[in-house]
Design an enzyme around this catalytic site. Structure first.
Site, PDB file in Angstrom:
ATOM      1  N   TYR A 136      -4.512   1.830  -8.931  1.00 55.05           N
ATOM      2  CA  TYR A 136      -4.154   2.539 -10.114  1.00 55.05           C
ATOM      3  C   TYR A 136      -2.344   3.219 -10.151  1.00 55.05           C
ATOM      4  CZ  TYR A 136      -9.234   3.826 -10.578  1.00 55.05           C
ATOM      5  OH  TYR A 136     -10.171   4.469 -11.699  1.00 55.05           O
ATOM      6  N   LYS A 186     -13.183  -5.056   0.336  1.00 52.81           N
ATOM      7  CA  LYS A 186     -13.261  -6.221  -0.185  1.00 52.81           C
ATOM      8  C   LYS A 186     -12.618  -7.192   0.807  1.00 52.81           C
ATOM      9  CE  LYS A 186     -15.856  -9.639  -2.864  1.00 52.81           C
ATOM     10  NZ  LYS A 186     -16.320 -10.251  -2.718  1.00 52.81           N
ATOM     11  N   ASP A 218     -19.355  -5.483  -3.938  1.00 49.75           N
ATOM     12  CA  ASP A 218     -20.110  -6.375  -3.817  1.00 49.75           C
ATOM     13  C   ASP A 218     -21.711  -5.679  -3.807  1.00 49.75           C
ATOM     14  OD1 ASP A 218     -19.915  -8.009  -2.267  1.00 49.75           O
ATOM     15  OD2 ASP A 218     -20.096  -9.404  -3.180  1.00 49.75           O
ATOM     16  N   ASP A 242     -13.939   4.540  -7.949  1.00 55.54           N
ATOM     17  CA  ASP A 242     -14.601   4.953  -9.818  1.00 55.54           C
ATOM     18  C   ASP A 242     -15.985   4.298 -10.281  1.00 55.54           C
ATOM     19  OD1 ASP A 242     -13.573   5.465 -12.315  1.00 55.54           O
ATOM     20  OD2 ASP A 242     -13.180   3.837 -12.649  1.00 55.54           O
ATOM     21  N   ASP A 246     -19.514   6.301 -10.953  1.00 49.99           N
ATOM     22  CA  ASP A 246     -20.440   5.892 -12.157  1.00 49.99           C
ATOM     23  C   ASP A 246     -22.047   5.619 -11.645  1.00 49.99           C
ATOM     24  OD1 ASP A 246     -18.341   7.176 -12.846  1.00 49.99           O
ATOM     25  OD2 ASP A 246     -18.784   5.552 -15.467  1.00 49.99           O
TER      26      ASP A 246
HETATM   27  C1  IPM Z   1     -12.737   9.377 -13.269  1.00 50.71           C
HETATM   28  C2  IPM Z   1     -12.299   9.039 -14.027  1.00 50.71           C
HETATM   29  C3  IPM Z   1     -10.833   8.988 -14.507  1.00 50.71           C
HETATM   30  C4  IPM Z   1     -10.663   6.990 -13.590  1.00 50.71           C
HETATM   31  C5  IPM Z   1      -9.977   7.981 -15.693  1.00 50.71           C
HETATM   32  C6  IPM Z   1     -10.160   9.081 -16.270  1.00 50.71           C
HETATM   33  C7  IPM Z   1      -7.695   7.883 -15.872  1.00 50.71           C
HETATM   34  O1  IPM Z   1     -12.736   7.351 -14.753  1.00 50.71           O
HETATM   35  O2  IPM Z   1     -12.843  10.534 -12.827  1.00 50.71           O
HETATM   36  O3  IPM Z   1     -13.030   8.641 -13.048  1.00 50.71           O
HETATM   37  O4  IPM Z   1     -10.400   5.856 -13.158  1.00 50.71           O
HETATM   38  O5  IPM Z   1     -10.330   7.518 -12.351  1.00 50.71           O
HETATM   39 MG    MG Z   2     -14.680   7.025 -13.630  1.00 49.18          MG
END
Ligand code: IPM
Ligand code: MG
Length: 347
Positions: A136, A186, A218, A242, A246
């Site tokens: 990042y 990884k 993975d 990240d 999700d």
């Molecule tokens: C998160 C989001 C952010 C990230 C984006 C909006 C930059 O996806 O907080 O998970 O990638 O960290």
């Molecule tokens: Mg995110």
């Protein structure tokens, strides 16, 4: 105590509104608020996604409650002007390096999980994601190769001090919970990950009471769906965290349910739902405010020393779900405001 309210874009203002109502009911005058623009909203008004007034407020405040940033209308802007840079800038400027993302299934939502209910019910984990380094924040750019082809690049790196401090948060989080830490990397391919793994093992010498394991990312993605109940605390880098957070959110019912805290070394924090700005449903009263309401509970617990108030909010969220209220992401028709009402009624 001063709270910086940064609603941002899309559904951000709608979900922050509901969290604010809940905080007012629970904390009254103990908290004061200042609001500032962030993301595309700030870019449109002031030409920058993280204006200096917003950054100053975030630095002055005792805690930050953040909605969401992101707007497809900004996709064509230079990267440093895109809404996402606001959250990245806040994390970096305030040294908010430890992102805690708990994923726990509310029993009432077993049917909303993408997993079979008996698999989903076992989920109760925290992802500890590093948010100040990794690919990042490495050198990045576009260049032309010697044979005239365009090439994009983003450098992935961690130095050992960065790994030590997030590893410690991982171990401490595990100590306060089930005593198990799984470090995700990884290391079979990446040098960054080899260093990560070596350093996590070194730090583990101070935590002989914690059961440490290692998993390639993975495999971790697969195991999160196959048997999420095996995890207690996962510690991982910025990019892997990240993605895995999700994924964990859908296992736990809906991305509209998951809160997060991003802390500095002194437990000052930024609190936000893990979901984004959802421009497709913005302004329609369809957004689920619970992730933001639960983020405000985390704020009370981690940064403001108000654990009892945090418990009250979490219990009220559970009660609202038990009473059958479901926003669209959970397969129901409850509006954003009506979900806020249901939480207030349950308090
Ligand atoms: C998160 C989001 C952010 C990230 C984006 C909006 C930059 O996806 O907080 O998970 O990638 O960290
Ligand atoms: Mg995110």
């Amino acid at each position: 105590m001063l709270i910086a309210l940064l609603p941002g874009d899309g559904i951000g203002p709608e979900v922050i509104r509901e969290a604010r109502r809940v905080l007012d009911a629970v904390c009254g005058d103990a908290l004061s608020y200042e609001e500032a623009l962030v993301g595309a909203a700030a870019y449109r008004a002031e030409g920058h996604p993280l204006p200096s007034a917003t950054l100053d407020l975030a630095k002055r405040a005792d805690a930050i409650l953040f909605g969401a940033v992101g707007d497809p209308g900004c996709d064509g802007l230079a990267r440093h002007l895109r809404p996402e840079q606001a959250i990245l800038g806040l994390r970096k400027e305030l040294s908010l390096f430890a992102n805690l993302r708990p994923a726990k299934l509310f029993p009432e939502l077993a049917d909303a999980s993408a997993l079979r209910p008996e698999v989903a019910r076992a989920i109760d984990l925290v992802i500890v994601r590093e948010t100040n380094g990794d690919v990042y924040f490495g050198e990045k750019g576009m260049r032309t190769t010697p044979n005239g082809r365009r090439q994009g690049y983003d450098v992935m790196s961690y130095d050992e001090d960065e790994v030590v401090r997030i590893a410690r948060v991982g171990f401490e989080t595990a100590r306060a919970r089930g005593g198990k830490l799984c470090s995700v990397d990884k290391a079979n391919v990446l040098e960054t990950s080899q260093l990560w793994r070596d350093v996590v093992i070194e730090v583990s010498a101070d935590y002989s009471d914690i059961a440490l394991s290692h998993m390639y990312v993975d495999n971790a993605a697969m195991q999160l769906v196959r048997n999420p109940g095996q995890f207690d605390v996962i510690v991982t880098g910025n990019l892997f965290g990240d993605i895995l957070s999700d994924q964990a959110s859908m296992c736990a019912g809906s991305i509209g349910m998951l809160p997060s805290a991003t802390l500095d070394a002194a437990n000052k924090g930024l609190y936000e739902p893990i979901h984004g700005s959802a421009p497709d449903i913005a302004g329609q009263g369809k957004a689920n405010p619970l992730a933001t309401i639960l983020s405000s509970a985390m704020m009370l617990r981690y940064s403001l020393g108000m654990a009892a108030e945090a418990d009250r909010i979490e219990a009220a969220v559970a009660a609202a779900l038990a009473a059958g209220h479901r926003t669209a992401d959970l397969g129901g028709g409850t509006s954003t405001g009506a979900m806020g009402d249901a939480v207030l009624a349950a308090l």
